[in-house]
Design a protein around this motif. Sequence first.
Motif, PDB file in Angstrom:
ATOM      1  N   THR A 168       4.314 -79.472 -11.425  1.00  0.00           N
ATOM      2  CA  THR A 168       5.255 -78.367 -11.604  1.00  0.00           C
ATOM      3  C   THR A 168       5.293 -77.891 -13.047  1.00  0.00           C
ATOM      4  O   THR A 168       5.283 -76.677 -13.319  1.00  0.00           O
ATOM      5  N   SER A 169       5.332 -78.824 -14.005  1.00  0.00           N
ATOM      6  CA  SER A 169       5.390 -78.421 -15.415  1.00  0.00           C
ATOM      7  C   SER A 169       4.110 -77.696 -15.817  1.00  0.00           C
ATOM      8  O   SER A 169       4.155 -76.707 -16.557  1.00  0.00           O
ATOM      9  N   ALA A 170       2.967 -78.173 -15.327  1.00  0.00           N
ATOM     10  CA  ALA A 170       1.700 -77.520 -15.653  1.00  0.00           C
ATOM     11  C   ALA A 170       1.643 -76.113 -15.041  1.00  0.00           C
ATOM     12  O   ALA A 170       1.185 -75.161 -15.686  1.00  0.00           O
ATOM     13  N   ARG A 171       2.116 -75.991 -13.821  1.00  0.00           N
ATOM     14  CA  ARG A 171       2.108 -74.676 -13.168  1.00  0.00           C
ATOM     15  C   ARG A 171       3.028 -73.707 -13.909  1.00  0.00           C
ATOM     16  O   ARG A 171       2.659 -72.547 -14.141  1.00  0.00           O
ATOM     17  N   ARG A 172       4.204 -74.173 -14.292  1.00  0.00           N
ATOM     18  CA  ARG A 172       5.129 -73.289 -14.990  1.00  0.00           C
ATOM     19  C   ARG A 172       4.583 -72.867 -16.348  1.00  0.00           C
ATOM     20  O   ARG A 172       4.787 -71.714 -16.781  1.00  0.00           O
ATOM     21  N   LEU A 173       3.882 -73.764 -17.017  1.00  0.00           N
ATOM     22  CA  LEU A 173       3.289 -73.394 -18.290  1.00  0.00           C
ATOM     23  C   LEU A 173       2.195 -72.347 -18.091  1.00  0.00           C
ATOM     24  O   LEU A 173       2.118 -71.365 -18.846  1.00  0.00           O
ATOM     25  N   ARG A 174       1.372 -72.516 -17.088  1.00  0.00           N
ATOM     26  CA  ARG A 174       0.330 -71.515 -16.813  1.00  0.00           C
ATOM     27  C   ARG A 174       0.972 -70.159 -16.509  1.00  0.00           C
ATOM     28  O   ARG A 174       0.500 -69.114 -16.980  1.00  0.00           O
ATOM     29  N   GLU A 175       2.038 -70.176 -15.739  1.00  0.00           N
ATOM     30  CA  GLU A 175       2.733 -68.923 -15.426  1.00  0.00           C
ATOM     31  C   GLU A 175       3.339 -68.309 -16.685  1.00  0.00           C
ATOM     32  O   GLU A 175       3.325 -67.083 -16.863  1.00  0.00           O
ATOM     33  N   GLY A 176       3.872 -69.149 -17.574  1.00  0.00           N
ATOM     34  CA  GLY A 176       4.435 -68.653 -18.833  1.00  0.00           C
ATOM     35  C   GLY A 176       3.370 -68.016 -19.711  1.00  0.00           C
ATOM     36  O   GLY A 176       3.589 -66.961 -20.316  1.00  0.00           O
ATOM     37  N   LEU A 177       2.209 -68.640 -19.774  1.00  0.00           N
ATOM     38  CA  LEU A 177       1.107 -68.080 -20.554  1.00  0.00           C
ATOM     39  C   LEU A 177       0.661 -66.733 -19.999  1.00  0.00           C
ATOM     40  O   LEU A 177       0.410 -65.785 -20.749  1.00  0.00           O
ATOM     41  N   GLU A 178       0.565 -66.649 -18.679  1.00  0.00           N
ATOM     42  CA  GLU A 178       0.171 -65.382 -18.056  1.00  0.00           C
ATOM     43  C   GLU A 178       1.219 -64.304 -18.313  1.00  0.00           C
ATOM     44  O   GLU A 178       0.880 -63.126 -18.491  1.00  0.00           O
ATOM     45  N   ARG A 179       2.466 -64.691 -18.363  1.00  0.00           N
ATOM     46  CA  ARG A 179       3.543 -63.742 -18.630  1.00  0.00           C
ATOM     47  C   ARG A 179       3.489 -63.231 -20.069  1.00  0.00           C
ATOM     48  O   ARG A 179       3.673 -62.045 -20.344  1.00  0.00           O
ATOM     49  N   ASP A 219      -8.110 -73.651 -29.021  1.00  0.00           N
ATOM     50  CA  ASP A 219      -8.254 -75.095 -29.249  1.00  0.00           C
ATOM     51  C   ASP A 219      -7.106 -75.863 -28.617  1.00  0.00           C
ATOM     52  O   ASP A 219      -7.315 -76.915 -27.992  1.00  0.00           O
ATOM     53  N   VAL A 220      -5.889 -75.359 -28.788  1.00  0.00           N
ATOM     54  CA  VAL A 220      -4.725 -76.048 -28.220  1.00  0.00           C
ATOM     55  C   VAL A 220      -4.785 -76.022 -26.696  1.00  0.00           C
ATOM     56  O   VAL A 220      -4.592 -77.051 -26.026  1.00  0.00           O
ATOM     57  N   LEU A 221      -5.066 -74.868 -26.131  1.00  0.00           N
ATOM     58  CA  LEU A 221      -5.039 -74.726 -24.675  1.00  0.00           C
ATOM     59  C   LEU A 221      -6.175 -75.494 -24.007  1.00  0.00           C
ATOM     60  O   LEU A 221      -5.959 -76.186 -23.007  1.00  0.00           O
ATOM     61  N   THR A 222      -7.370 -75.383 -24.544  1.00  0.00           N
ATOM     62  CA  THR A 222      -8.470 -76.124 -23.930  1.00  0.00           C
ATOM     63  C   THR A 222      -8.283 -77.624 -24.101  1.00  0.00           C
ATOM     64  O   THR A 222      -8.618 -78.401 -23.202  1.00  0.00           O
ATOM     65  N   GLY A 223      -7.718 -78.027 -25.225  1.00  0.00           N
ATOM     66  CA  GLY A 223      -7.425 -79.447 -25.418  1.00  0.00           C
ATOM     67  C   GLY A 223      -6.390 -79.966 -24.449  1.00  0.00           C
ATOM     68  O   GLY A 223      -6.354 -81.167 -24.148  1.00  0.00           O
ATOM     69  N   ALA A 224      -5.545 -79.068 -23.947  1.00  0.00           N
ATOM     70  CA  ALA A 224      -4.523 -79.441 -22.965  1.00  0.00           C
ATOM     71  C   ALA A 224      -5.022 -79.245 -21.531  1.00  0.00           C
ATOM     72  O   ALA A 224      -4.235 -79.399 -20.595  1.00  0.00           O
ATOM     73  N   GLY A 225      -6.298 -78.893 -21.380  1.00  0.00           N
ATOM     74  CA  GLY A 225      -6.840 -78.695 -20.040  1.00  0.00           C
ATOM     75  C   GLY A 225      -6.503 -77.351 -19.434  1.00  0.00           C
ATOM     76  O   GLY A 225      -6.561 -77.188 -18.205  1.00  0.00           O
ATOM     77  N   LEU A 226      -6.163 -76.367 -20.269  1.00  0.00           N
ATOM     78  CA  LEU A 226      -5.789 -75.040 -19.803  1.00  0.00           C
ATOM     79  C   LEU A 226      -6.828 -74.011 -20.250  1.00  0.00           C
ATOM     80  O   LEU A 226      -7.618 -74.272 -21.158  1.00  0.00           O
ATOM     81  N   THR A 227      -6.787 -72.854 -19.649  1.00  0.00           N
ATOM     82  CA  THR A 227      -7.663 -71.764 -20.049  1.00  0.00           C
ATOM     83  C   THR A 227      -6.843 -70.673 -20.717  1.00  0.00           C
ATOM     84  O   THR A 227      -5.653 -70.482 -20.410  1.00  0.00           O
ATOM     85  N   VAL A 228      -7.486 -69.971 -21.625  1.00  0.00           N
ATOM     86  CA  VAL A 228      -6.814 -68.869 -22.299  1.00  0.00           C
ATOM     87  C   VAL A 228      -6.685 -67.703 -21.322  1.00  0.00           C
ATOM     88  O   VAL A 228      -7.673 -67.305 -20.703  1.00  0.00           O
ATOM     89  N   PRO A 229      -5.494 -67.163 -21.126  1.00  0.00           N
ATOM     90  CA  PRO A 229      -5.340 -66.042 -20.198  1.00  0.00           C
ATOM     91  C   PRO A 229      -6.184 -64.843 -20.627  1.00  0.00           C
ATOM     92  O   PRO A 229      -6.424 -64.628 -21.815  1.00  0.00           O
TER      93      PRO A 229
END
Length: 266
Positions: A168-179, A219-229
Amino acid sequence: MTTTREAPPRHRAAPAGDADLATLLLRLGDDALVLGQRLCQWITWAPTVDEDLALSNIALDLIGHARVLLTRAGRLDGTGRTEDDLAFTRPERAFTNVLLAELPNGDFAATVARQLAYTHYAVLYYEALAGCADPELAAFGARAAKEVAFHRLHADRWTRTLAGGTATSARRLREGLERVWPYTAELFEEDAVLRRLTASGTVPSPAGVRRAWERAVADVLTGAGLTVPAPAWTATGGRSGLHTEEFGPLLAELQSVHRQFPGGTW
């Protein structure tokens, strides 16, 4: 006997260079003031007591930056307005903050996403200002960059924590980044004011730190396993006084005490 009454003093017209620098200072001051006000809305609502204090302190730093920037803007633009005049008496269309700063907080993850974008930009641009030709602005940039660096650490840490927490926290962060991401391009926009300031060597353009910002947040996002929107659209208008519909209530909240007690002192 006749008496003469002195005419009321007129505000001098600011020289062109001063007027342009005042415009830039006003923009940066509005960014800090509005984002600080947004973060103040987390007081007593943050997920932990520690975060309540952390976000409050970040907001205080931003409001401190706004005071310095708005005070000098009022001196340079020839109007003689004080920091309080600029914060509490201007109408909505006179504010020139980027739209990113006024976005509603959303949930905690959305606030973290906004902080990630803003703090990495602010550190880089304030560091660039620390080397500018204007000594007063250079001194401010050097100090503010160090303070915002702590805000950046806070955002980076929470980005990693939320991304590596629950589904849930990971999903909400991805949604926040997209926003948030469609609003980031405005941080680096150039217009005639900035082109004149950079051409004269007065200040660097924020466009000059965009590549470094992109690398840092990636660097921060990929290090956290996320992609840049990769947003399909970009927001603009804040620098011209065109704001989101959520800005009006935020400004009313910011100016409410002054409106109720105009001229009051404490």
